[in-house]
Design an enzyme around this catalytic site. Structure first.
Site, PDB file in Angstrom:
ATOM      1  N   ARG A 147       0.845  -1.184   0.000  1.00  0.00           N
ATOM      2  CA  ARG A 147       0.000   0.000   0.000  1.00  0.00           C
ATOM      3  C   ARG A 147       0.884   1.239   0.000  1.00  0.00           C
ATOM      4  NH1 ARG A 147      -1.941   0.930   4.360  1.00  0.00           N
ATOM      5  NH2 ARG A 147      -1.311  -0.854   5.612  1.00  0.00           N
ATOM      6  N   TYR A 150      -1.637  -3.590  -6.557  1.00  0.00           N
ATOM      7  CA  TYR A 150      -1.469  -4.208  -5.233  1.00  0.00           C
ATOM      8  C   TYR A 150      -2.789  -4.225  -4.440  1.00  0.00           C
ATOM      9  CZ  TYR A 150      -0.378  -5.156  -0.475  1.00  0.00           C
ATOM     10  OH  TYR A 150      -0.421  -5.715   0.773  1.00  0.00           O
ATOM     11  N   LYS A 178      -9.693  -2.084   1.827  1.00  0.00           N
ATOM     12  CA  LYS A 178      -9.359  -0.919   2.650  1.00  0.00           C
ATOM     13  C   LYS A 178     -10.133   0.332   2.203  1.00  0.00           C
ATOM     14  CE  LYS A 178      -6.132  -3.291   4.807  1.00  0.00           C
ATOM     15  NZ  LYS A 178      -6.353  -3.768   6.175  1.00  0.00           N
ATOM     16  N   HIS A 203     -10.711  -1.858  11.763  1.00  0.00           N
ATOM     17  CA  HIS A 203      -9.627  -2.724  11.285  1.00  0.00           C
ATOM     18  C   HIS A 203      -9.404  -3.812  12.337  1.00  0.00           C
ATOM     19  CE1 HIS A 203      -5.129  -2.904   9.895  1.00  0.00           C
ATOM     20  NE2 HIS A 203      -5.874  -3.743   9.210  1.00  0.00           N
ATOM     21  N   SER A 218       0.137  -3.643  11.733  1.00  0.00           N
ATOM     22  CA  SER A 218       0.731  -4.762  11.000  1.00  0.00           C
ATOM     23  C   SER A 218       1.921  -5.334  11.782  1.00  0.00           C
ATOM     24  CB  SER A 218       1.180  -4.317   9.614  1.00  0.00           C
ATOM     25  OG  SER A 218       2.222  -3.407   9.744  1.00  0.00           O
ATOM     26  N   CYS A 235       1.908  -7.590  14.103  1.00  0.00           N
ATOM     27  CA  CYS A 235       1.649  -7.849  15.522  1.00  0.00           C
ATOM     28  C   CYS A 235       0.875  -9.144  15.740  1.00  0.00           C
ATOM     29  CB  CYS A 235       0.899  -6.684  16.145  1.00  0.00           C
ATOM     30  SG  CYS A 235       1.892  -5.199  16.271  1.00  0.00           S
ATOM     31  N   ASP A 241      -9.505  -9.299   9.339  1.00  0.00           N
ATOM     32  CA  ASP A 241      -8.984  -7.962   9.014  1.00  0.00           C
ATOM     33  C   ASP A 241      -9.970  -6.826   9.328  1.00  0.00           C
ATOM     34  OD1 ASP A 241      -6.800  -6.413   8.074  1.00  0.00           O
ATOM     35  OD2 ASP A 241      -7.809  -6.111   6.146  1.00  0.00           O
ATOM     36  N   ARG A 275       1.950 -12.242  -0.497  1.00  0.00           N
ATOM     37  CA  ARG A 275       0.606 -12.492   0.038  1.00  0.00           C
ATOM     38  C   ARG A 275      -0.018 -13.768  -0.506  1.00  0.00           C
ATOM     39  NH1 ARG A 275      -1.782  -8.507   3.649  1.00  0.00           N
ATOM     40  NH2 ARG A 275      -0.223  -6.871   3.759  1.00  0.00           N
TER      41      ARG A 275
END
Ligand code: OXD
Ligand code: MN
Length: 584
Positions: A70, A198, A207, A227, A249, A251, A276, A367
């Site tokens: 992103r 992407y 998103k 989120h 991200s 975590c 997500d 991904r």
């Protein structure tokens, strides 16, 4: 195919006049259509078929090497007033935003097909589902949207019946970062994205729609678009408690959503409802009910293995699109962490023979895209129109010191403060600077489609709308000792923390009061069968008053950025905590 919805028909025609595609294809979402698309991409080299014995139905896509993540600095919220976008967003006036990108869209689809992708975010029959149409010139985007959303004819019928949909225009353009923009027009419920293929930039349902536009809409309508993962924790009595959790991200959000309890936790099971995004509405019972607007997983591959996340590892064994992973000579995907040693003769994510001097074989942000239904712990509640009732919400981050393993907020308002002040330390791998604290309120910093100050006010206001809100907790799996070793084993053992959280959410569980919230009382976290010293356990549940006083300075300095849009009660929380810390 076309549609009875005149607005959609006109928009498709108008867009085609601007972007000049060779063909227009209305997606029906069928198996046959998908097979045709996959064949076309495989023949054209956009997709590589993987080994059909070991990875049936799987493909590899290699993106442009400059288009792998992103791009937050090219992501804009275009609102009439700059203050409505807030200091947390890049801003442009709507007319300027349209002008800037329309020039780039001019003729951008020449020689390509424009796909019309109608989609539903949420279970198709849910009263909380929302509709959108993405126009794109990327068949890779179509194939991913088919996995990530409920896409095709059923969605088109819903749009025709309701007359409402988010308009998302996407073109790969020339993939140049110089001519890349992800523009949001919340006042028009519109997205325009150009120059990137992407996921977060190009799969507009995710998103862009489900967080940035939905958060704007949620504030207007009195709900929350967050989120957050959604997980069900089944206890030995057979009861299932649903939790929602927000983490920046890196975590362990995906791992938590798919947690496998250790053998000593007989009778416990974790069900994944989402990993997500959560949309939460107040139910008739005064509770918050969450749906997952997505249908698939768009997860980070590196680090995923049988050992770290057996549920994810099993899920991506078939019918998966891998992006930017490495390729073995047997036609299997590979990434760092999948096995201890890299196999011989690897091809790296850019299609070159892998040599370690070129860096990782798989891109660190490589991904997998796969339907959530393939999860061994898939929750059928994912299709439940009303969603699931949330008992507790978790905020978290990566903090080597400071934040204890877990603490509970005193009440909803304090919980909003805990979420708003959440932060995470960067790692050497991502920035070169270790331990830099980055504030990421509610893990929404890159995704809140309006002024974060107004967002906190909206969160605080939920208390007037709902009589039985979830309890709010903060967790930190990453606390270290002075030698830099992790104190807590993490992964499946995190169920021990969830057990305490569930007890507390039901009004039980032993706790002690501290200036920052309720901490588990000694012995309240079940450590049966866990190889952890009493000393480590104590460090995990202790707070350092001096460190926390410094943290309050950092939080206040961050809050200052929001000027008069900051709800006054946030400063009151800082003040109260400061006073109590100074009392020792
Ligand atoms: C994601 C992200 O891809 O948060 O989910 O970046
Ligand atoms: Mn995310």
């Amino acid at each position: 195919m076309t549609t009875s919805n005149a607005e959609l028909r006109d928009w498709v025609e108008e867009t085609a006049r601007m972007t000049k595609p060779d063909r227009i294809h209305w997606c029906d979402g069928s198996e046959l259509e998908n097979e045709d698309l996959i064949r076309e991409m495989t023949n054209g080299g956009t997709l590589i078929k993987l080994n059909d014995q070991t990875y049936p139905g799987c493909h590899l896509h290699r993106s442009d090497p400059t288009d792998v993540a992103r791009t937050e600095h090219l992501t804009y919220i275009c609102t009439t007033n700059q203050d409505d976008a807030g200091p947390n967003n890049n801003w442009m006036r709507p007319e300027e935003g349209h002008k800037q990108v329309n020039t780039l869209f001019e003729g951008s689809m020449a020689g390509r097909t424009m796909y019309v992708v109608p989609y539903v975010m949420g279970p198709v029959e849910s009263p909380h589902a929302r509709y959108g149409v993405e126009l794109t010139d990327s068949p890779y985007v179509v194939a991913n949207m088919r996995i990530m959303t409920r896409m095709g004819t059923a969605a088109l019928r819903k749009i025709e019946a309701s007359g409402e949909f988010v308009r998302g225009l996407h073109s790969l353009g020339d993939l140049s970062p110089e001519r890349r923009f992800i523009m949001h027009f919340p006042e028009e419920m519109m997205i325009k994205s150009i120059g990137s293929g992407y996921g977060g930039n190009a799969l507009l349902g995710k998103k862009c729609h489900a967080l940035r536009l939905a958060s704007w809409q949620a504030r207007k309508e009195g709900w929350l678009a967050e989120h957050m993962l959604i997980m069900g924790v089944e206890t030995p009595s057979g009861e299932i408690f649903y939790l929602a959790a927000a983490f920046p991200s890196a975590c362990g959000k995906t791992n938590l959503a798919m947690l496998i309890p250790p053998d000593s936790f007989e009778g416990y099971r974790v069900w994944t409802v989402g990993e997500d995004i959560a949309w939460m509405h107040v139910g008739d019972d005064g509770r918050l009910w969450a749906i997952n607007p997505e249908a698939g997983l768009f997860g980070v591959a590196p680090g995923t293995s049988q050992a770290t996340n057996a549920n994810a590892a099993a899920t991506i064994q078939q019918n998966t699109i891998f992006t930017n992973v490495a390729l073995t000579e047997d036609g299997n995907p590979w990434w760092e962490g999948l096995s201890e040693n890299p196999p011989e003769n690897l091809t790296d994510w850019q299609g070159r023979k892998w040599v370690p001097s070129n860096g990782p074989a798989a891109h660190p942000n490589s991904r997998f895209t796969v339907t959530a239904r393939q999860l061994p712990n898939w929750s059928e509640k994912m299709e439940e129109p009303a969603g699931v009732p949330i008992s507790a919400m978790l905020f978290g981050g990566r903090r080597a010191s400071l934040a204890p393993l877990v603490y509970q907020s005193f009440d909803w308002s304090h919980g909003v403060f805990v979420g708003a002040s959440a932060a995470s330390e960067t790692t050497a791998a991502s920035t070169g600077q270790v331990g830099v604290v980055r504030r990421d309120p509610m893990a929404m910093l890159p995704f809140c489609g309006y002024n974060m100050g107004d967002y906190w006010s909206h969160w605080l206001g939920m208390e007037k709308k709902a009589s039985n809100l979830p309890k709010i907790f903060h967790v930190n799996w990453f606390r270290q000792n002075s030698a830099g070793q992790y104190l807590w084993p993490g992964f499946g053992e995190n169920i021990r923390v969830l057990q305490w959280i569930i007890e507390r959410a039901q009004g039980g569980g032993e706790a002690v009061k501290s200036p920052i919230g309720y901490l588990p009382a000694p012995g309240a976290i079940n450590s049966d069968g866990l190889d952890i010293s009493a000393e480590a356990m104590q460090s995990l549940l202790t707070i350092d008053h001096k460190e926390w006083a410094e943290e309050m300075d950092g939080i206040e300095a961050y809050f200052d950025k929001f000027g008069d849009r900051l709800p006054a009660v946030m400063r009151e929380h800082v003040q109260r905590i400061r006073e109590e810390l100074s009392q020792g």
